[in-house]
Each structure stands twice: as C-alpha cells, then as structure tokens.
Design a protein around this motif. Structure first.
Motif, mmCIF file in Angstrom:
data_model
loop_
_atom_site.group_PDB
_atom_site.id
_atom_site.type_symbol
_atom_site.label_atom_id
_atom_site.label_comp_id
_atom_site.label_asym_id
_atom_site.label_seq_id
_atom_site.Cartn_x
_atom_site.Cartn_y
_atom_site.Cartn_z
ATOM 1 N N ALA A 189 36.000 41.911 42.376
ATOM 2 C CA ALA A 189 36.895 43.059 42.510
ATOM 3 C C ALA A 189 37.493 43.141 43.907
ATOM 4 C CB ALA A 189 36.138 44.343 42.187
ATOM 5 N N VAL A 190 36.672 42.890 44.914
ATOM 6 C CA VAL A 190 37.168 42.915 46.298
ATOM 7 C C VAL A 190 38.229 41.834 46.500
ATOM 8 C CG1 VAL A 190 36.539 42.584 48.716
ATOM 9 C CG2 VAL A 190 35.027 43.892 47.204
ATOM 10 N N ILE A 191 37.987 40.644 45.954
ATOM 11 C CA ILE A 191 38.963 39.547 46.060
ATOM 12 C C ILE A 191 40.272 39.939 45.376
ATOM 13 C CG2 ILE A 191 39.478 37.174 45.349
ATOM 14 C CD1 ILE A 191 36.460 36.606 45.606
ATOM 15 N N TYR A 192 40.153 40.554 44.182
ATOM 16 C CA TYR A 192 41.343 41.001 43.444
ATOM 17 C C TYR A 192 42.116 42.034 44.262
ATOM 18 C CZ TYR A 192 44.244 42.977 39.714
ATOM 19 O OH TYR A 192 45.307 43.412 38.960
ATOM 20 N N GLY A 193 41.398 42.990 44.861
ATOM 21 C CA GLY A 193 42.043 44.020 45.660
ATOM 22 C C GLY A 193 42.801 43.451 46.846
ATOM 23 N N VAL A 243 28.778 53.399 50.398
ATOM 24 C CA VAL A 243 29.856 52.610 51.009
ATOM 25 C C VAL A 243 31.088 52.596 50.104
ATOM 26 C CG1 VAL A 243 30.557 50.299 51.749
ATOM 27 C CG2 VAL A 243 28.277 51.161 52.328
ATOM 28 N N ALA A 244 30.877 52.383 48.810
ATOM 29 C CA ALA A 244 31.987 52.295 47.857
ATOM 30 C C ALA A 244 32.800 53.580 47.801
ATOM 31 C CB ALA A 244 31.446 51.953 46.465
ATOM 32 N N SER A 245 32.154 54.716 48.008
ATOM 33 C CA SER A 245 32.860 55.996 47.926
ATOM 34 C C SER A 245 33.658 56.303 49.190
ATOM 35 C CB SER A 245 31.867 57.133 47.667
ATOM 36 O OG SER A 245 31.039 57.343 48.788
ATOM 37 N N LEU A 246 33.395 55.577 50.263
ATOM 38 C CA LEU A 246 34.048 55.851 51.544
ATOM 39 C C LEU A 246 35.180 54.869 51.863
ATOM 40 C CD1 LEU A 246 30.843 56.626 53.615
ATOM 41 C CD2 LEU A 246 32.634 58.269 53.069
ATOM 42 N N ILE A 247 35.116 53.660 51.327
ATOM 43 C CA ILE A 247 36.138 52.666 51.651
ATOM 44 C C ILE A 247 37.397 52.937 50.820
ATOM 45 C CG2 ILE A 247 34.435 50.928 52.278
ATOM 46 C CD1 ILE A 247 34.831 49.621 49.587
ATOM 47 N N PRO A 248 38.544 52.381 51.218
ATOM 48 C CA PRO A 248 39.800 52.592 50.488
ATOM 49 C C PRO A 248 39.692 52.222 49.013
ATOM 50 C CG PRO A 248 40.244 51.570 52.605
ATOM 51 C CD PRO A 248 38.753 51.566 52.445
ATOM 52 N N VAL A 249 40.350 52.994 48.147
ATOM 53 C CA VAL A 249 40.251 52.757 46.699
ATOM 54 C C VAL A 249 40.805 51.396 46.297
ATOM 55 C CG1 VAL A 249 40.232 55.170 46.000
ATOM 56 C CG2 VAL A 249 42.412 54.012 46.325
ATOM 57 N N TRP A 250 41.809 50.892 47.027
ATOM 58 C CA TRP A 250 42.413 49.610 46.651
ATOM 59 C C TRP A 250 41.460 48.441 46.860
ATOM 60 C CZ3 TRP A 250 42.388 45.806 50.234
ATOM 61 C CH2 TRP A 250 42.341 46.149 51.579
ATOM 62 N N CYS A 251 40.459 48.641 47.726
ATOM 63 C CA CYS A 251 39.543 47.562 48.092
ATOM 64 C C CYS A 251 38.500 47.289 47.012
ATOM 65 C CB CYS A 251 38.864 47.909 49.415
ATOM 66 S SG CYS A 251 37.755 46.622 50.027
ATOM 67 N N LEU A 252 38.062 48.330 46.294
ATOM 68 C CA LEU A 252 36.989 48.136 45.320
ATOM 69 C C LEU A 252 37.184 48.964 44.048
ATOM 70 C CD1 LEU A 252 34.257 46.881 44.594
ATOM 71 C CD2 LEU A 252 33.144 48.742 45.819
ATOM 72 N N LEU A 253 37.406 50.269 44.203
ATOM 73 C CA LEU A 253 37.438 51.162 43.037
ATOM 74 C C LEU A 253 38.531 50.767 42.043
ATOM 75 C CD1 LEU A 253 36.052 53.832 42.036
ATOM 76 C CD2 LEU A 253 38.070 55.018 42.884
ATOM 77 N N GLN A 254 39.768 50.675 42.515
ATOM 78 C CA GLN A 254 40.872 50.316 41.622
ATOM 79 C C GLN A 254 40.655 48.973 40.936
ATOM 80 O OE1 GLN A 254 44.642 50.366 43.614
ATOM 81 N NE2 GLN A 254 44.919 52.575 43.471
ATOM 82 N N PRO A 255 40.459 47.896 41.687
ATOM 83 C CA PRO A 255 40.347 46.589 41.025
ATOM 84 C C PRO A 255 39.111 46.428 40.146
ATOM 85 C CG PRO A 255 39.863 46.392 43.378
ATOM 86 C CD PRO A 255 40.418 47.767 43.165
#
Length: 574
Positions: A189-193, A243-255
């Motif tokens: 997911a991080v790679i996709y983001g 960590v996941a809740s604090l980092i930008p959504v495009w980096c992990l949550l969205q992808p």
C-alpha cells in the motif's frame, strides 16, 4: 434454485433502490457538482486529500465492511432466511443507505467535520459535546474488538478466551501466513501511495501493479512466515495504528483500503459463482427454513434481529467513517451517492450472500434455535459446499482469514484516525480553531498525538481481554449510534430548509430498537447480580452494565435535545 432466486431478487431490489431512491435523495438534498468540497478548499496533504472516485470508493467500502456483514446476517439466520433477507434489503435501502449518504453529504457541507459538528449547527454546542463523548465510547469498543481480532488471527496461539479471528481456529495455512501476507499488504500500500501521489502514475496501471503485488504477497506469505505471541502482536498493532492514524492519508490509508477492497470484491464474486454452480449442479442445497419463529435463543425478533444483522442493513460506525475520513477525500459532491449510498447497498448484498452461505450448511451450525460456531467458518464452509468441497478448502480459508485480518486492520486504521479527530473536536470551540491556536491544558488535550495515544492505549488494553464481553455490547452501541446519526442529519436538513421527512421512521425505529436492547442488557445484568448467579460479578458483566447505562443515558439526553430541535423547526415552519 432457492439460493439463486434469493440473490437475484436482492440484487434487483438493491439496484432499483440505488437508481430511484438514491437519485431522489440526491435531488431532495440538492447535491451540487459545481460546489467545492472540503478536500479542495482545505487541502493539507495529510487529512484533506482529494481522491479518485474509485480509490475513495475502495477506502469507504473497506472501512465500513470488515467482518460485520458476514457475522451479523449469519448469526441472525436463526430467525429464518425471510426476516434476514427483508431487513438486509429494506434496511440497506431505507435505513443504512440513507444514513451513510446523508452523513457524507452533511459532513461535506461542514468542512469535512464529524457528526458532532453537524449536531452543533442544529442542536447546540452541549449536544455536540455529548455526541462526541458517546462516539468515543463506541470507538473504544471498535478498537478493542478489532485489536482482539487481528491479534488472534496473527498469534501462534488462541486468545485468552479461545478466540481467533471471530472464531477461525481451523485456518489450515497457519497464523504466521496470515500475519506475513497482511504485513506485506501494508508495504504494498505504501508503494502504491508513493507511485500514484509522488511519481504521478495513473490509477489504472497502478491498480494492475497493486493486484499483481497482492498475488505475490499471498504467494510469499504461503511460503514464508514468522511468529509472535498474542500480547506481542497487540503491542505491535497498537504502535502500527497510532502511526497509521497520524501519517498522511495518501501514504497508507487511501491505497491500502483501495487495494483491500479487491479482496472483498473477489470474495463476493467467488460466492456468486458458487451460488450459480450449486443452482445448476445441485452440489449444495439451501437448507435454511424461511421462518422459524418470533423468538429464538438470541431473543425476540424485536429488537434482536435488527441489532444482530447490524452492518448488513445499518451501522452507526458508517456515519463516523463517512464524516471522519471519506468526506475529507471527496473530490466532487456528485460522487457522494455512489460512495455513500452505493457502498452500503453492496454491503447489504454481501449480507444476503452470507445468509445464503450459512443456508447451505445450516444443519451444522444452527442447533435447537441457536447458532453454534464461528460465522466466518460457516461462511467459508457454505461457499466451499457450493463448489462441491465437503471438507475445509485451504484456498477459501486462506482468502477468508486474510480478508478478515485486512478489513479488521482497515477498520482499526479508520477508527483510530476518527478518534483523533473527535477527541480534538471535544476541546476546540469551532471549525477554524486547531490545537495550534490554543494554550495550556486545551493545547495538550486537543493535540493529535495525545488523543491518538490515549485511545490506542485504552483500546489495546481492552483488546487484550475477552472478545465475547466486548462484542456483546458493540452491536447495541453501534446501532444506537446509527439512530443518533440519522437524527443529527435530519435536524441539520430541517435547519437549512431541506426535506428531512424520509428520516422520521428510520430514526424512531433504530432508537427504539437499540434503547430497548440496552435496557434489556442493564436489567438482565442487574437481575443476575441480585440473584447471585454464577459469574454474575465477572468483570465483563460490570463492563457491559456500566457502558450500557452510560450510553443509554447519553442517548436519551440527545434524543430529548433532538425532539426540542424538531419541535422548534415545526413551529418555525408552521
């Protein structure tokens, strides 16, 4: 043929509901494709990040789905298939879809803020604070439940209460495999983001790369794995969701949510193929009776059916997702119908598929009017039976267990991020104020890190305890939240002069059903304690008693404030 006719009827009715009722709602509320959304006006690269419709659909669907539409309808099948089918379809179209779509639209018109902010505009600041407290209690249950689920799925041994992934204790591929695949999924997911948001890769080629990555993750996970204890996984999961809740959504949550949605689509497609195969080959027979009675071991049909089916028809957690993360990523109001309303109807279809799956193996799981076993196991065995597999099939079980853990992690990510937003809102005065604008205790309490860590610590601590005690309360709390969310959106629509009459019956019904269930819980616990029943003073009973009482009181106060608001609106329009 019965199963095939059931799913065809469900798909037809849900499609008709989407086309006609969904479009009517959009017209009544004034969906405006030309109006800028919060993702455009407040873009910050962290929480407010406009997403492609397909990507946001994946995020929203993954966040609201989880194991709920599998668990609920299967457990409620003790009433027979007709009541569950009707509630999944009618509830999805007129209750759950209405709540999800309305919440998303209302939040988009409130700078992407939560239901609490929507309540403030129509019912006042005090009601906003009460709602946020109520919602945070529900989110604690969400975090605790899914931390327990994921840790149980990953751990080398079952939890303290013998639970792993809602009872999946017979995963042939092993927990180490599930853990490895899930962690590789996060890396993917991080790679996709990065590819889509920093390297400029288009959605289609990125999606193809992502799907290939999912296959490779499964292949690697099936051949390599590692083990940790349940407590170690709880600590790891707590650190991850913080960590996941604090980092930008495009980096992990969205992808991650977008890619994980393909697992659920794949599961649904597999089940649909199985239903068709079984209809024409006779490899499985739908055995579930149409109706078994007005009362079963889980209680009378009202309110038990409507609490138990939960996410398959209506879920308060959806309103928190719609107003917490989805509304901050909506690129155009015209997509709110597909994302908010459409996702709920797809989930209702999954609920009906789950009902059909258990119907294929109901004699093994429904005994003397009670469901015995784990719903996901019944789901997997039902699908396997459709294809002619009598014994547990490794491929189906691997896919199912992976899906449970992936969607539980998705719900955890979203719930923790929601907790951060709402905890901060509790100590800030208005939309424009942030923790940077205040000083002293308010600055500390409204800081994103403080709220995140507090909710993670509480949730993970409870998650280390018995899942059964937490989950028993979550259903009622979740459905009560749905009733309050419906009331909140209706009050705001009335305040701005838009049609809100479609909310009257769903709001009253959901509030009546859930408050009845909470009162039954409180009375039952008190009677058991008074009679000195065995284990009556177990911590789980105290936990349920205190939480149920607190939520019922908060809900009643909010309902009274809502009634005052509607009364004022009626007098104003008279």
């Amino acid at each position: 043929m019965t199963a095939l006719l059931i799913i065809l009827a469900a798909i037809a009715l849900l499609f008709i509901g989407y086309v006609f009722y969904g479009s009517w709602l959009a017209k009544q509320w004034g969906i405006d494709p030309t109006k800028k959304t919060p993702a455009e006006e407040k873009a910050d690269g962290v929480d407010y990040v406009a997403a492609k419709p397909a990507v946001l659909m994946g995020h929203h669907f993954s966040s609201i789905a989880g194991a709920g539409p599998i668990n609920g309808p299967i457990q409620a099948a003790v009433f027979g298939w007709v009541p569950v089918f009707l509630w999944c379809v009618i509830g999805g179209i007129f209750f759950g879809g209405l709540q999800d779509f309305g919440s998303l639209f209302a939040s988009a018109r409130h700078d992407g803020k939560s239901v609490g902010e929507i309540i403030k505009d129509s019912m006042g600041k005090a009601s906003k604070k009460l709602f946020i407290i109520f919602a945070l209690l529900v989110l604690i249950l969400v975090i605790a439940s899914f931390v327990n689920v994921v840790a149980g799925t990953f751990a080398t041994v079952a939890g303290a209460d013998g639970s792993t992934a809602f009872g999946i204790v017979s995963n042939p591929t092993g927990p180490q495999t599930t853990a490895m695949i899930s962690l590789l999924f996060i890396v993917l997911a991080v790679i996709y983001g990065i590819l889509t948001n920093r390297c400029g890769l288009k959605t289609l080629p990125a999606t193809i790369i992502g799907l290939v990555g999912i296959v490779l993750s499964i292949v690697i996970g099936l051949n390599f794995g590692f083990a940790m204890s349940r407590n170690a996984w709880i600590i790891f999961i707590g650190a991850y969701i913080a960590v996941a809740s604090l980092i930008p959504v495009w980096c992990l949550l969205q992808p991650r949510d977008y890619l994980s949605s393909f697992l659920l689509y794949g599961m649904m497609a597999l089940a649909l193929v199985g239903i068709i195969v079984s209809a024409f080959t006779g490899k499985a027979t739908f055995e579930l009776p149409a109706f078994t009675g007005w009362s079963t071991k889980i209680g009378p049909m009202f309110p038990a059916l409507f609490i138990t089916v939960a996410c398959g028809a209506c879920s308060g957690f959806h309103s928190l997702i719609a107003t917490g993360t989805t509304s901050k990523q909506l690129d155009n109001e015209k997509h709110a119908k597909a994302i908010g309303y459409g996702s709920m109807l797809i989930e209702s279809a999954l609920g009906v598929i789950s009902l059909i799956a258990v119907g294929m193996v109901s004699k093994n799981f429904i005994v003397d009017g009670a469901f015995r076993g784990a719903p996901p196991v019944a789901f997997a065995q039902g699908i396997a039976q459709m294809f002619g597999y009598i014994d547990n099939n490794n491929a189906i079980y691997a896919l199912l267990t992976l899906a449970v853990s992936v969607f539980a992690l998705t719900s955890l990510d979203s719930a923790t991020r929601l907790s951060r937003f709402m905890f901060s809102e509790l100590f800030l005065k208005d939309n424009e104020e942030s923790y940077k604008d205040v000083a002293g205790a308010r600055k500390c309490l409204s800081h994103p890190l403080f709220g995140t860590l507090l909710m993670v610590v509480i949730g993970c601590t409870l998650g280390g305890l018995s899942l059964a005690q937490i989950w028993a309360l979550f259903g009622s709390a979740n459905q009560l939240l749905a009733g309050i969310a419906l009331m909140a959106v209706a009050a705001w629509l009335g305040e701005v002069g838009k049609n809100n009459k479609m909310f009257i019956i769903p709001t009253v019904f959901m509030l009546a059903a859930t408050l009845t269930q909470l009162v039954r819980t409180v009375i039952g616990k008190c009677q058991a304690m008074a009679a000195g029943a065995p284990n009556a003073f177990h911590w789980g009973n105290w936990f349920q008693l205190i939480f149920a009482t607190a939520m019922a009181i908060l809900a009643v106060i909010l309902v009274i404030e809502g009634a005052k608001t509607f009364s004022r609106q009626l007098k104003k329009n008279a």
